[in-house]
Every structure is written in structure tokens, then in C-alpha cells.
Design a protein around this motif. Structure first.
Motif, PDB file in Angstrom:
ATOM      1  N   VAL A   1       0.846  -1.207   0.000  1.00  0.00           N
ATOM      2  CA  VAL A   1       0.000   0.000   0.000  1.00  0.00           C
ATOM      3  C   VAL A   1       0.876   1.250   0.000  1.00  0.00           C
ATOM      4  N   LEU A   2       1.947   1.239   0.776  1.00  0.00           N
ATOM      5  CA  LEU A   2       2.869   2.385   0.774  1.00  0.00           C
ATOM      6  C   LEU A   2       3.487   2.580  -0.609  1.00  0.00           C
ATOM      7  N   ALA A   3       3.875   1.488  -1.255  1.00  0.00           N
ATOM      8  CA  ALA A   3       4.458   1.586  -2.597  1.00  0.00           C
ATOM      9  C   ALA A   3       3.430   2.124  -3.590  1.00  0.00           C
ATOM     10  N   TRP A   4       2.185   1.673  -3.477  1.00  0.00           N
ATOM     11  CA  TRP A   4       1.145   2.169  -4.366  1.00  0.00           C
ATOM     12  C   TRP A   4       0.915   3.668  -4.164  1.00  0.00           C
ATOM     13  N   LYS A   5       0.876   4.105  -2.889  1.00  0.00           N
ATOM     14  CA  LYS A   5       0.689   5.534  -2.613  1.00  0.00           C
ATOM     15  C   LYS A   5       1.872   6.351  -3.122  1.00  0.00           C
ATOM     16  N   ALA A   6       3.075   5.794  -3.066  1.00  0.00           N
ATOM     17  CA  ALA A   6       4.249   6.497  -3.565  1.00  0.00           C
ATOM     18  C   ALA A   6       4.178   6.665  -5.076  1.00  0.00           C
ATOM     19  N   VAL A   7       3.832   5.599  -5.784  1.00  0.00           N
ATOM     20  CA  VAL A   7       3.723   5.677  -7.244  1.00  0.00           C
ATOM     21  C   VAL A   7       2.574   6.590  -7.641  1.00  0.00           C
ATOM     22  N   TYR A   8       1.445   6.494  -6.954  1.00  0.00           N
ATOM     23  CA  TYR A   8       0.302   7.351  -7.255  1.00  0.00           C
ATOM     24  C   TYR A   8       0.645   8.828  -7.025  1.00  0.00           C
ATOM     25  N   GLY A   9       1.325   9.121  -5.918  1.00  0.00           N
ATOM     26  CA  GLY A   9       1.735  10.502  -5.654  1.00  0.00           C
ATOM     27  C   GLY A   9       2.700  11.018  -6.701  1.00  0.00           C
ATOM     28  N   TYR A  10       3.593  10.162  -7.158  1.00  0.00           N
ATOM     29  CA  TYR A  10       4.536  10.566  -8.201  1.00  0.00           C
ATOM     30  C   TYR A  10       3.811  10.846  -9.514  1.00  0.00           C
ATOM     31  N   LEU A  11       2.868   9.970  -9.878  1.00  0.00           N
ATOM     32  CA  LEU A  11       2.134  10.170 -11.125  1.00  0.00           C
ATOM     33  C   LEU A  11       1.275  11.430 -11.081  1.00  0.00           C
ATOM     34  N   VAL A  12       0.657  11.698  -9.946  1.00  0.00           N
ATOM     35  CA  VAL A  12      -0.156  12.910  -9.809  1.00  0.00           C
ATOM     36  C   VAL A  12       0.732  14.156  -9.897  1.00  0.00           C
ATOM     37  N   SER A  13       1.905  14.103  -9.268  1.00  0.00           N
ATOM     38  CA  SER A  13       2.796  15.265  -9.322  1.00  0.00           C
ATOM     39  C   SER A  13       3.322  15.482 -10.739  1.00  0.00           C
ATOM     40  N   GLU A  14       3.542  14.411 -11.485  1.00  0.00           N
ATOM     41  CA  GLU A  14       3.975  14.559 -12.875  1.00  0.00           C
ATOM     42  C   GLU A  14       2.844  15.090 -13.748  1.00  0.00           C
ATOM     43  N   GLN A  15       1.624  14.664 -13.475  1.00  0.00           N
ATOM     44  CA  GLN A  15       0.491  15.079 -14.288  1.00  0.00           C
ATOM     45  C   GLN A  15       0.187  16.560 -14.116  1.00  0.00           C
ATOM     46  N   TYR A  16       0.227  17.049 -12.877  1.00  0.00           N
ATOM     47  CA  TYR A  16      -0.137  18.430 -12.613  1.00  0.00           C
ATOM     48  C   TYR A  16       1.065  19.358 -12.549  1.00  0.00           C
ATOM     49  N   GLY A  17       2.247  18.843 -12.677  1.00  0.00           N
ATOM     50  CA  GLY A  17       3.433  19.688 -12.694  1.00  0.00           C
ATOM     51  C   GLY A  17       3.839  20.203 -11.335  1.00  0.00           C
ATOM     52  N   THR A  18       3.285  19.669 -10.280  1.00  0.00           N
ATOM     53  CA  THR A  18       3.674  20.072  -8.933  1.00  0.00           C
ATOM     54  C   THR A  18       4.437  18.938  -8.290  1.00  0.00           C
ATOM     55  N   GLN A  19       5.222  19.273  -7.321  1.00  0.00           N
ATOM     56  CA  GLN A  19       5.955  18.240  -6.610  1.00  0.00           C
ATOM     57  C   GLN A  19       5.777  18.453  -5.121  1.00  0.00           C
ATOM     58  N   GLU A  20       4.741  17.857  -4.586  1.00  0.00           N
ATOM     59  CA  GLU A  20       4.497  17.929  -3.160  1.00  0.00           C
ATOM     60  C   GLU A  20       5.395  16.924  -2.457  1.00  0.00           C
ATOM     61  N   PRO A  21       6.073  17.345  -1.419  1.00  0.00           N
ATOM     62  CA  PRO A  21       6.969  16.399  -0.742  1.00  0.00           C
ATOM     63  C   PRO A  21       6.183  15.368   0.063  1.00  0.00           C
ATOM     64  N   THR A  22       6.455  14.104  -0.213  1.00  0.00           N
ATOM     65  CA  THR A  22       5.838  13.034   0.548  1.00  0.00           C
ATOM     66  C   THR A  22       6.923  12.069   0.979  1.00  0.00           C
ATOM     67  N   TRP A  23       6.636  11.335   2.013  1.00  0.00           N
ATOM     68  CA  TRP A  23       7.580  10.357   2.543  1.00  0.00           C
ATOM     69  C   TRP A  23       7.218   8.950   2.107  1.00  0.00           C
ATOM     70  N   PHE A  24       6.180   8.805   1.288  1.00  0.00           N
ATOM     71  CA  PHE A  24       5.749   7.474   0.892  1.00  0.00           C
ATOM     72  C   PHE A  24       6.820   6.735   0.096  1.00  0.00           C
ATOM     73  N   MET A  25       7.522   7.447  -0.772  1.00  0.00           N
ATOM     74  CA  MET A  25       8.570   6.795  -1.577  1.00  0.00           C
ATOM     75  C   MET A  25       9.676   6.276  -0.657  1.00  0.00           C
ATOM     76  N   PHE A  26      10.086   7.091   0.285  1.00  0.00           N
ATOM     77  CA  PHE A  26      11.128   6.679   1.228  1.00  0.00           C
ATOM     78  C   PHE A  26      10.652   5.494   2.059  1.00  0.00           C
ATOM     79  N   LEU A  27       9.418   5.546   2.538  1.00  0.00           N
ATOM     80  CA  LEU A  27       8.873   4.459   3.343  1.00  0.00           C
ATOM     81  C   LEU A  27       8.752   3.169   2.536  1.00  0.00           C
ATOM     82  N   ALA A  28       8.355   3.282   1.293  1.00  0.00           N
ATOM     83  CA  ALA A  28       8.205   2.082   0.468  1.00  0.00           C
ATOM     84  C   ALA A  28       9.556   1.442   0.174  1.00  0.00           C
ATOM     85  N   VAL A  29      10.581   2.249   0.003  1.00  0.00           N
ATOM     86  CA  VAL A  29      11.911   1.715  -0.294  1.00  0.00           C
ATOM     87  C   VAL A  29      12.548   1.104   0.945  1.00  0.00           C
ATOM     88  N   THR A  30      12.365   1.735   2.103  1.00  0.00           N
ATOM     89  CA  THR A  30      12.997   1.215   3.309  1.00  0.00           C
ATOM     90  C   THR A  30      12.167   0.120   3.903  1.00  0.00           C
TER      91      THR A  30
END
Length: 112
Positions: free
Chosen positions: A83-112
Motif C-alpha cells: 500500500v505504501l508503494a502504491w501511494k508512492a507511485v500514485y503521488g509521483y504520477l499525480v505530481s507529474e500530471q499536474y506539474g507540482t511536486q508535493e513532498p511526501t515520505w511514501f517513496m522513502f517508506l516504500a523503499v525502506t
């Protein structure tokens, strides 16, 4: 006389609109965000707790005496990481789609 415009009001209740914004910058798409202390604590404590819990389930007699429960809890931990990995990928795709980059820790949590 000092060359710094806000130094004359240093330590006093000056007009806040005339003081420079040092930390965050002006609001906009490229402004810096503050780092959340709670998010940092979760990013360190959550992987440690998940690893410790898994090792406890696999090491102590609970894992041998109640094997089905131990396997269920380990699979539940893997689902949580998924679920953390899914939220990380979803957050990345949303930030790429809208051109914003909101800082989230989901990517870090999914990797660790």
C-alpha cells in the motif's frame, strides 16, 4: 546605519509585511516546504518497527506455536508495504500530471 533593511527592527514588533521571508519563500509552485518532524519520525520508526515485529514473529515461540497467525501477520506487513508503494507511485504520477511536486515520505517508506 545598517544596510540590512530589517536590522533596524531586530528584536522589536515590526511590520511583518516588510520583513523578508527567509524559510519558505514566496508562495508559489517553486516555494520550499517545511519538513514535518512527525513525518521524519514515522519514516525512521515505521521501518524499524516493521522489521522488529517480523523478526520477533519469526524468532520467538509464537512463530512456531501459532504458525498460521505468524504467517498472517507477516503477510499483513507485506500488504502494508505494498500500500505504501502504491501511494508512492500514485503521488509521483499525480505530481507529474499536474506539474507540482508535493513532498511526501511514501517513496522513502516504500523503499525502506
Amino acid at each position: 546605519p545598517c544596510d540590512v533593511p530589517w536590522a533596524a527592527n531586530y528584536g522589536s514588533a515590526a511590520d511583518p509585511d516588510k520583513l523578508p521571508v527567509l524559510m519558505l519563500g514566496e508562495p508559489g509552485p517553486e516555494s520550499r516546504r517545511r519538513v514535518s518532524g512527525l513525518a521524519m519520525l514515522q519514516a525512521v520508526a515505521l521501518p524499524c518497527a516493521l522489521c522488529t515485529g517480523t523478526m520477533v514473529l519469526l524468532s520467538f515461540p509464537v512463530g512456531f506455536q501459532h504458525e498460521a497467525l505468524a504467517n498472517f501477520l507477516i503477510i499483513l506487513g507485506l500488504v502494508f508495504v505494498g500500500v505504501l508503494a502504491w501511494k508512492a507511485v500514485y503521488g509521483y504520477l499525480v505530481s507529474e500530471q499536474y506539474g507540482t511536486q508535493e513532498p511526501t515520505w511514501f517513496m522513502f517508506l516504500a523503499v525502506t
